[in-house]
Write a protein that holds these residues in place. Sequence first.
Motif, PDB file in Angstrom:
ATOM      1  N   TYR A 271      58.849 -11.064 -15.789  1.00  0.00           N
ATOM      2  CA  TYR A 271      59.912 -11.764 -15.074  1.00  0.00           C
ATOM      3  C   TYR A 271      59.995 -13.234 -15.467  1.00  0.00           C
ATOM      4  O   TYR A 271      61.064 -13.850 -15.404  1.00  0.00           O
ATOM      5  CB  TYR A 271      59.656 -11.695 -13.563  1.00  0.00           C
ATOM      6  CG  TYR A 271      59.807 -10.336 -12.925  1.00  0.00           C
ATOM      7  CD1 TYR A 271      60.704  -9.388 -13.420  1.00  0.00           C
ATOM      8  CD2 TYR A 271      59.060 -10.010 -11.794  1.00  0.00           C
ATOM      9  CE1 TYR A 271      60.847  -8.144 -12.800  1.00  0.00           C
ATOM     10  CE2 TYR A 271      59.206  -8.776 -11.166  1.00  0.00           C
ATOM     11  CZ  TYR A 271      60.094  -7.845 -11.677  1.00  0.00           C
ATOM     12  OH  TYR A 271      60.233  -6.630 -11.057  1.00  0.00           O
ATOM     13  N   LEU A 272      58.857 -13.812 -15.841  1.00  0.00           N
ATOM     14  CA  LEU A 272      58.825 -15.233 -16.175  1.00  0.00           C
ATOM     15  C   LEU A 272      59.790 -15.593 -17.290  1.00  0.00           C
ATOM     16  O   LEU A 272      60.387 -16.671 -17.304  1.00  0.00           O
ATOM     17  CB  LEU A 272      57.407 -15.638 -16.602  1.00  0.00           C
ATOM     18  CG  LEU A 272      56.358 -15.803 -15.512  1.00  0.00           C
ATOM     19  CD1 LEU A 272      54.988 -15.978 -16.130  1.00  0.00           C
ATOM     20  CD2 LEU A 272      56.704 -16.977 -14.613  1.00  0.00           C
TER      21      LEU A 272
ATOM     22  N   TYR B  48      63.916 -19.091 -19.450  1.00  0.00           N
ATOM     23  CA  TYR B  48      65.069 -19.324 -20.317  1.00  0.00           C
ATOM     24  C   TYR B  48      66.268 -19.821 -19.523  1.00  0.00           C
ATOM     25  O   TYR B  48      66.966 -20.759 -19.943  1.00  0.00           O
ATOM     26  CB  TYR B  48      65.439 -18.046 -21.075  1.00  0.00           C
ATOM     27  CG  TYR B  48      64.954 -18.032 -22.508  1.00  0.00           C
ATOM     28  CD1 TYR B  48      65.200 -19.102 -23.371  1.00  0.00           C
ATOM     29  CD2 TYR B  48      64.259 -16.933 -23.004  1.00  0.00           C
ATOM     30  CE1 TYR B  48      64.759 -19.076 -24.685  1.00  0.00           C
ATOM     31  CE2 TYR B  48      63.806 -16.901 -24.323  1.00  0.00           C
ATOM     32  CZ  TYR B  48      64.060 -17.986 -25.158  1.00  0.00           C
ATOM     33  OH  TYR B  48      63.620 -17.960 -26.463  1.00  0.00           O
ATOM     34  N   LEU B  49      66.533 -19.200 -18.370  1.00  0.00           N
ATOM     35  CA  LEU B  49      67.692 -19.617 -17.593  1.00  0.00           C
ATOM     36  C   LEU B  49      67.549 -21.056 -17.106  1.00  0.00           C
ATOM     37  O   LEU B  49      68.500 -21.843 -17.176  1.00  0.00           O
ATOM     38  CB  LEU B  49      67.889 -18.674 -16.409  1.00  0.00           C
ATOM     39  CG  LEU B  49      68.601 -17.368 -16.735  1.00  0.00           C
ATOM     40  CD1 LEU B  49      68.482 -16.375 -15.592  1.00  0.00           C
ATOM     41  CD2 LEU B  49      70.077 -17.624 -17.060  1.00  0.00           C
ATOM     42  N   THR B  50      66.376 -21.422 -16.636  1.00  0.00           N
ATOM     43  CA  THR B  50      66.167 -22.797 -16.172  1.00  0.00           C
ATOM     44  C   THR B  50      66.373 -23.787 -17.310  1.00  0.00           C
ATOM     45  O   THR B  50      67.009 -24.838 -17.124  1.00  0.00           O
ATOM     46  CB  THR B  50      64.749 -22.959 -15.583  1.00  0.00           C
ATOM     47  OG1 THR B  50      64.611 -22.094 -14.453  1.00  0.00           O
ATOM     48  CG2 THR B  50      64.504 -24.396 -15.141  1.00  0.00           C
TER      49      THR B  50
ATOM     50  N   LEU C  87      54.094 -16.009  -9.747  1.00  0.00           N
ATOM     51  CA  LEU C  87      54.313 -14.602 -10.067  1.00  0.00           C
ATOM     52  C   LEU C  87      54.655 -13.796  -8.823  1.00  0.00           C
ATOM     53  O   LEU C  87      55.560 -12.952  -8.834  1.00  0.00           O
ATOM     54  CB  LEU C  87      53.074 -14.016 -10.742  1.00  0.00           C
ATOM     55  CG  LEU C  87      52.789 -14.547 -12.151  1.00  0.00           C
ATOM     56  CD1 LEU C  87      51.429 -14.068 -12.630  1.00  0.00           C
ATOM     57  CD2 LEU C  87      53.874 -14.122 -13.119  1.00  0.00           C
ATOM     58  N   THR C  88      53.945 -14.059  -7.744  1.00  0.00           N
ATOM     59  CA  THR C  88      54.190 -13.326  -6.499  1.00  0.00           C
ATOM     60  C   THR C  88      55.581 -13.604  -5.954  1.00  0.00           C
ATOM     61  O   THR C  88      56.337 -12.684  -5.609  1.00  0.00           O
ATOM     62  CB  THR C  88      53.130 -13.706  -5.447  1.00  0.00           C
ATOM     63  OG1 THR C  88      51.832 -13.370  -5.945  1.00  0.00           O
ATOM     64  CG2 THR C  88      53.387 -12.967  -4.141  1.00  0.00           C
ATOM     65  N   ASN C  89      55.938 -14.873  -5.884  1.00  0.00           N
ATOM     66  CA  ASN C  89      57.242 -15.241  -5.325  1.00  0.00           C
ATOM     67  C   ASN C  89      58.392 -14.826  -6.231  1.00  0.00           C
ATOM     68  O   ASN C  89      59.453 -14.399  -5.744  1.00  0.00           O
ATOM     69  CB  ASN C  89      57.284 -16.749  -5.072  1.00  0.00           C
ATOM     70  CG  ASN C  89      56.494 -17.153  -3.842  1.00  0.00           C
ATOM     71  OD1 ASN C  89      56.930 -16.929  -2.715  1.00  0.00           O
ATOM     72  ND2 ASN C  89      55.323 -17.737  -4.049  1.00  0.00           N
TER      73      ASN C  89
END
Length: 448
Positions: free
Chosen positions: A214-215, A220-222, A424-426
Amino acid sequence: MTTSRTSRSSFADVARTPLSRRSLGRFAFVGAAAVALAGCGGGARPAGAGGTGATAWTLTGGAEDMFRASFQAWNDAHQDAQIAAEYFANDAFKEKIRTSVGSGNAPTLIYGWGGDGLKDYVENDNVVELTGKVPQMEERALDSVLQTGMVGGKLYAVPNNNTQPVILYYNTKLFEEQGVEPPATWDELMDAVQKFKAAGITPISVAGASQWPYLMWIQYLTDRIGGPEAFQAVVDGKPDAWSNPAIKEALERIQELVAAGGFGEAYGSVVADASADVALVHTDQAAMMLHGSWVYTSFLTDAPEWTAEGNLGYAAFPRVEGGKGDPKNIVGNPANFWAVSADASQEQQDIAFRYLNEMNLDDTAVDTLFGAGLIPAVDGVEDRIAATEHPEYLRFAYSMVQDAPHFQLSWDQALPAEQAQALLTNLSQVFQREKTPAEFQSAMNGTL
């Protein structure tokens, strides 16, 4: 071939075993490169700080054979300047190196990932500044990679293996059948999602059960929306840095993608370590996958015929209209690095400087990496790509790194461990739509 990880959930872990990520697990060389190095022996066990000869600790798996061959060649040619190397599994290494550095008994050459770990070493005077001491590496290393070895504008670590940009892989067969072009913008990506979903094809494969994939999306979007400065404020620990509007918009776009069916229905149960995400693409069940360059070797070994037939395409992450970030910026794992212990004797440090200048990532190592479909973290090797078995892919991936104004280290490597785990959790809860962007930002601000 699996893309496993050997440490805390981090999509840099695959590099953690130099070549890849997540184990970056294990990452075996493929083809002739692996066979050629399989018989190389290792060095003697290292002496502690202050002992005779230099020492080095690194990881088993991954680039282990490359390191063994390199140190053996050095020792054969330098009888009076030996380097004793020792190899550890990822988790054992991290525990041992932490204890050894803290007690002043670190090996001369300290293997690491840059990011928060290197910053801690520098702040505690555990490593020596390398600026001007390794001019050959300063000149040869790719600029975007070398930045990760710098703290406060000074060089403290140099790359020692392959660079691992995150790439948008796609199934060319499915794209052609549905009349879809590789997306160059976010709007085009969303349009492609709708077309593949309508055709009963999972638009994007992601290993949600592993969390760290997910990271790549939020990074990339940020960056595309707000540029590198948005996350740098988080690294710098600025109050409420996670509240940056670019991060909020990135999270909103992720949830829009999820709501549009971009990842299908079962993405939360897909596991990266078993290469299940890769399999969805080469079995023609999914059209795209955002993943690190290390995964290319998985396609080569898991689906050689499918890959050889030209079914695997690759592209840069799409632009975001109106975004401040340079579309050439990349994210991923710039490389793994060698730092030099400040507790080593001057003789040991001098041996390390000589090794880093003369043999680290030399021609033999570069050929080995290219032979495995991996991207050496050094400049000036473009002419040698044509002679490899994978010239088109390597040329594309190498150019991505070479041309990148900024190479963002995996967020879970750039941050301290506790913050990284909270991230990672959030983030997983955002992807599962169990947490809103605002709730994510509030939770992460609490970790600063």
